[in-house]
Design a protein around this motif. Structure first.
Motif, PDB file in Angstrom:
ATOM      1  N   LYS A   1      -4.785 -44.344 -38.975  1.00  0.00           N
ATOM      2  CA  LYS A   1      -4.379 -45.294 -37.943  1.00  0.00           C
ATOM      3  C   LYS A   1      -5.513 -45.460 -36.933  1.00  0.00           C
ATOM      4  CE  LYS A   1      -0.064 -45.745 -39.397  1.00  0.00           C
ATOM      5  NZ  LYS A   1       0.472 -47.020 -39.894  1.00  0.00           N
ATOM      6  N   SER A   2      -5.806 -46.685 -36.572  1.00  0.00           N
ATOM      7  CA  SER A   2      -6.863 -46.938 -35.597  1.00  0.00           C
ATOM      8  C   SER A   2      -6.575 -48.224 -34.848  1.00  0.00           C
ATOM      9  CB  SER A   2      -8.226 -47.049 -36.299  1.00  0.00           C
ATOM     10  OG  SER A   2      -9.228 -47.408 -35.375  1.00  0.00           O
ATOM     11  N   ASP A   3      -6.904 -48.206 -33.558  1.00  0.00           N
ATOM     12  CA  ASP A   3      -6.767 -49.417 -32.759  1.00  0.00           C
ATOM     13  C   ASP A   3      -7.968 -50.337 -32.943  1.00  0.00           C
ATOM     14  OD1 ASP A   3      -4.358 -48.533 -31.700  1.00  0.00           O
ATOM     15  OD2 ASP A   3      -5.329 -47.490 -30.023  1.00  0.00           O
ATOM     16  N   ARG A   4      -8.994 -49.834 -33.598  1.00  0.00           N
ATOM     17  CA  ARG A   4     -10.205 -50.624 -33.786  1.00  0.00           C
ATOM     18  C   ARG A   4     -10.086 -51.506 -35.031  1.00  0.00           C
ATOM     19  NH1 ARG A   4     -13.750 -48.948 -30.263  1.00  0.00           N
ATOM     20  NH2 ARG A   4     -13.621 -46.815 -29.474  1.00  0.00           N
ATOM     21  N   PRO A   5     -10.923 -52.544 -35.116  1.00  0.00           N
ATOM     22  CA  PRO A   5     -10.911 -53.391 -36.315  1.00  0.00           C
ATOM     23  C   PRO A   5     -11.302 -52.581 -37.549  1.00  0.00           C
ATOM     24  CG  PRO A   5     -12.218 -54.391 -34.543  1.00  0.00           C
ATOM     25  CD  PRO A   5     -11.894 -53.005 -34.110  1.00  0.00           C
ATOM     26  N   GLU A   6     -10.826 -52.983 -38.704  1.00  0.00           N
ATOM     27  CA  GLU A   6     -11.221 -52.346 -39.959  1.00  0.00           C
ATOM     28  C   GLU A   6     -12.692 -52.668 -40.208  1.00  0.00           C
ATOM     29  OE1 GLU A   6     -11.979 -51.008 -43.690  1.00  0.00           O
ATOM     30  OE2 GLU A   6     -11.960 -53.172 -43.402  1.00  0.00           O
ATOM     31  N   LEU A   7     -13.437 -51.679 -40.673  1.00  0.00           N
ATOM     32  CA  LEU A   7     -14.897 -51.773 -40.724  1.00  0.00           C
ATOM     33  C   LEU A   7     -15.397 -53.013 -41.466  1.00  0.00           C
ATOM     34  CD1 LEU A   7     -17.325 -50.137 -39.714  1.00  0.00           C
ATOM     35  CD2 LEU A   7     -17.351 -48.943 -41.898  1.00  0.00           C
ATOM     36  N   THR A   8     -14.864 -53.273 -42.651  1.00  0.00           N
ATOM     37  CA  THR A   8     -15.386 -54.386 -43.453  1.00  0.00           C
ATOM     38  C   THR A   8     -14.958 -55.746 -42.918  1.00  0.00           C
ATOM     39  OG1 THR A   8     -13.508 -54.143 -44.974  1.00  0.00           O
ATOM     40  CG2 THR A   8     -15.572 -53.049 -45.580  1.00  0.00           C
TER      41      THR A   8
ATOM     42  N   GLY B   1     -21.279 -46.297 -49.265  1.00  0.00           N
ATOM     43  CA  GLY B   1     -20.162 -46.414 -48.321  1.00  0.00           C
ATOM     44  C   GLY B   1     -19.609 -47.823 -48.368  1.00  0.00           C
ATOM     45  N   LYS B   2     -19.537 -48.462 -47.219  1.00  0.00           N
ATOM     46  CA  LYS B   2     -18.990 -49.820 -47.152  1.00  0.00           C
ATOM     47  C   LYS B   2     -20.106 -50.831 -46.904  1.00  0.00           C
ATOM     48  CE  LYS B   2     -14.424 -48.289 -45.699  1.00  0.00           C
ATOM     49  NZ  LYS B   2     -13.395 -48.264 -44.644  1.00  0.00           N
ATOM     50  N   ILE B   3     -19.991 -51.963 -47.575  1.00  0.00           N
ATOM     51  CA  ILE B   3     -20.946 -53.059 -47.411  1.00  0.00           C
ATOM     52  C   ILE B   3     -20.389 -53.982 -46.324  1.00  0.00           C
ATOM     53  CG2 ILE B   3     -22.195 -54.922 -48.545  1.00  0.00           C
ATOM     54  CD1 ILE B   3     -22.746 -52.189 -49.787  1.00  0.00           C
ATOM     55  N   VAL B   4     -21.144 -54.194 -45.269  1.00  0.00           N
ATOM     56  CA  VAL B   4     -20.652 -54.978 -44.140  1.00  0.00           C
ATOM     57  C   VAL B   4     -21.647 -56.080 -43.789  1.00  0.00           C
ATOM     58  CG1 VAL B   4     -19.347 -53.026 -43.199  1.00  0.00           C
ATOM     59  CG2 VAL B   4     -21.687 -53.440 -42.406  1.00  0.00           C
ATOM     60  N   ALA B   5     -21.145 -57.133 -43.166  1.00  0.00           N
ATOM     61  CA  ALA B   5     -22.005 -58.226 -42.692  1.00  0.00           C
ATOM     62  C   ALA B   5     -21.380 -58.831 -41.440  1.00  0.00           C
ATOM     63  CB  ALA B   5     -22.182 -59.278 -43.779  1.00  0.00           C
TER      64      ALA B   5
ATOM     65  N   GLY C   1     -32.778 -45.777 -40.911  1.00  0.00           N
ATOM     66  CA  GLY C   1     -32.818 -46.937 -41.797  1.00  0.00           C
ATOM     67  C   GLY C   1     -33.214 -46.604 -43.218  1.00  0.00           C
ATOM     68  N   ALA C   2     -32.588 -45.571 -43.792  1.00  0.00           N
ATOM     69  CA  ALA C   2     -32.822 -45.243 -45.201  1.00  0.00           C
ATOM     70  C   ALA C   2     -32.391 -46.424 -46.072  1.00  0.00           C
ATOM     71  CB  ALA C   2     -32.034 -43.990 -45.582  1.00  0.00           C
ATOM     72  N   ILE C   3     -33.000 -46.532 -47.248  1.00  0.00           N
ATOM     73  CA  ILE C   3     -32.741 -47.678 -48.131  1.00  0.00           C
ATOM     74  C   ILE C   3     -31.253 -47.854 -48.390  1.00  0.00           C
ATOM     75  CG2 ILE C   3     -32.983 -48.475 -50.504  1.00  0.00           C
ATOM     76  CD1 ILE C   3     -35.852 -47.470 -50.461  1.00  0.00           C
ATOM     77  N   GLN C   4     -30.546 -46.734 -48.634  1.00  0.00           N
ATOM     78  CA  GLN C   4     -29.132 -46.864 -48.992  1.00  0.00           C
ATOM     79  C   GLN C   4     -28.302 -47.382 -47.823  1.00  0.00           C
ATOM     80  OE1 GLN C   4     -25.883 -45.215 -48.951  1.00  0.00           O
ATOM     81  NE2 GLN C   4     -26.305 -44.135 -47.045  1.00  0.00           N
ATOM     82  N   HIS C   5     -28.728 -47.100 -46.595  1.00  0.00           N
ATOM     83  CA  HIS C   5     -28.016 -47.632 -45.426  1.00  0.00           C
ATOM     84  C   HIS C   5     -28.330 -49.117 -45.248  1.00  0.00           C
ATOM     85  CE1 HIS C   5     -25.802 -47.437 -41.654  1.00  0.00           C
ATOM     86  NE2 HIS C   5     -26.739 -48.217 -41.149  1.00  0.00           N
ATOM     87  N   LEU C   6     -29.594 -49.481 -45.378  1.00  0.00           N
ATOM     88  CA  LEU C   6     -29.982 -50.889 -45.224  1.00  0.00           C
ATOM     89  C   LEU C   6     -29.253 -51.770 -46.238  1.00  0.00           C
ATOM     90  CD1 LEU C   6     -33.849 -50.670 -44.613  1.00  0.00           C
ATOM     91  CD2 LEU C   6     -31.989 -50.649 -42.943  1.00  0.00           C
ATOM     92  N   ALA C   7     -29.028 -51.249 -47.437  1.00  0.00           N
ATOM     93  CA  ALA C   7     -28.342 -52.025 -48.474  1.00  0.00           C
ATOM     94  C   ALA C   7     -26.938 -52.408 -48.042  1.00  0.00           C
ATOM     95  CB  ALA C   7     -28.282 -51.220 -49.769  1.00  0.00           C
ATOM     96  N   GLY C   8     -26.353 -51.626 -47.136  1.00  0.00           N
ATOM     97  CA  GLY C   8     -24.975 -51.878 -46.725  1.00  0.00           C
ATOM     98  C   GLY C   8     -24.807 -52.748 -45.509  1.00  0.00           C
ATOM     99  N   MET C   9     -25.924 -53.067 -44.778  1.00  0.00           N
ATOM    100  CA  MET C   9     -25.748 -53.798 -43.529  1.00  0.00           C
ATOM    101  C   MET C   9     -26.804 -54.867 -43.246  1.00  0.00           C
ATOM    102  SD  MET C   9     -28.473 -52.261 -42.112  1.00  0.00           S
ATOM    103  CE  MET C   9     -28.510 -52.800 -40.412  1.00  0.00           C
TER     104      MET C   9
END
Length: 310
Positions: free
Chosen positions: A185-192, A247-251, A262-270
């Motif tokens: 449960k979270s009051d914040r928006p869902e990440l994706t 993890g999750k891919i976000v835009a 800013g590792a490659i795997q993190h950059l791929a997601g954002m």
């Protein structure tokens, strides 16, 4: 040529990833149909009928489809597959659970994570953590596709007037059963689905500092909280906050990266975020290569100052 989009829903409403998938299906050039497979999901089917660009909604209703068990949903898709040239799923946890089963049962290759439709049989998809784009052509009679939702704008959720037709529900496979679900449960928006994301990295040093420094900024911006894999592995943030290839891919419209190298795997997601703001005291941090705005500073000083300025 008709495409079938497998809707992601909660039996009451359609989830946002479905709208992006409809846009991808529309780019194929033919009719777009949507399958809503669930139980007492009339409201979700009605919502799907309102999506702009959808010509028909198929509503399969059965108790065995209530929880979206992959085996049962796959069987439902297979029962309808003969009428479609393309079957599209959002590249979410649910879509990735069902699509391979459908491809295997149809004995075709799955086309994963597409970000562009070139033609009815040719697609683009990222490889090597997004550092290269592969163009993939398929000769399969039925193309089973997962859609990276950040690659397509969402279709309008209203303005459509598709007909809703009942589809015969497939029998329960008996291969799995629903036991329970634990939902955070979270009051914040869902990440994706968030328009603004504030993410932290290993530089924050602890869970206490992570929350102390980033929560006020997220509160000011109405943002979701995210984290790098390093921060999650170190226990600073929960797993469902992880942004990246694993993890999750976000835009989002705005992505704030604090203390993330800013590792490659993190950059791929954002890196498809509309505006990226990086705060890092290392001027050589790779995150600056994708940032629209970079601040070379100590995050423990810069973030509180930013909060005060807001």
């Amino acid at each position: 040529m008709t495409a079938l989009v497998i809707a992601e829903h909660d039996n009451a409403s359609i989830k946002g990833a479905t709208l992006n998938t409809v846009t991808a299906a529309a780019a194929l050039g033919g009719e777009v149909h949507v399958l809503v497979a669930g139980h007492n999901a009339g409201a979700a089917a009605a919502a799907a009928a309102q999506i702009a660009g959808v010509a028909k909604v198929l509503h399969a209703d059965a108790a065995a489809l209530a929880e979206g068990l992959a085996e049962n949903v796959a069987a439902q898709v297979i029962a309808l597959a003969s009428g479609y040239s393309h079957i599209l799923f959002p590249a979410t946890a649910a879509g990735k659970n069902v699509a391979p089963r459908v491809a295997a049962l149809l004995d075709v290759g799955q086309i994963s994570d597409i970000t562009k439709v070139v033609s009815a049989d040719t697609f683009e998809r990222p490889i090597y953590a997004g550092n290269a784009i592969a163009t993939v052509q398929s000769a399969d009679a039925t193309k089973v596709i997962t859609v990276r939702t950040t690659g397509f704008d969402p279709a309008a959720a209203s303005g459509g007037s598709a007909a809703v037709e009942s589809a015969a529900a497939a029998a329960d496979s008996g291969k799995s059963s629903f036991v329970g679900r634990e939902v955070t449960k979270s009051d914040r928006p869902e990440l994706t689905a968030a328009k603004i994301i504030v993410s932290g990295g290993r530089a924050l040093g602890s869970n206490e500092k992570f929350m102390e420094v980033l929560t006020p900024l997220a509160d000011k911006l109405g943002a979701a909280l995210g984290a790098s894999r390093a921060a999650v592995d170190a226990g600073y943030a929960p797993n469902d906050w992880q942004v990246g290839q694993t993890g999750k891919i976000v835009a989002p419209q705005l992505y704030v990266a604090a203390g993330i190298s800013g590792a490659i795997q993190h950059l791929a997601g954002m890196k498809d975020s509309k505006v990226i703001v990086a705060i890092n005291k290392d001027p050589e941090a790779p995150i600056f290569s994708v940032a629209d705005y970079g601040l070379e500073a100590d995050l423990f000083t810069a973030v509180p100052e930013l909060v005060n300025a807001l």
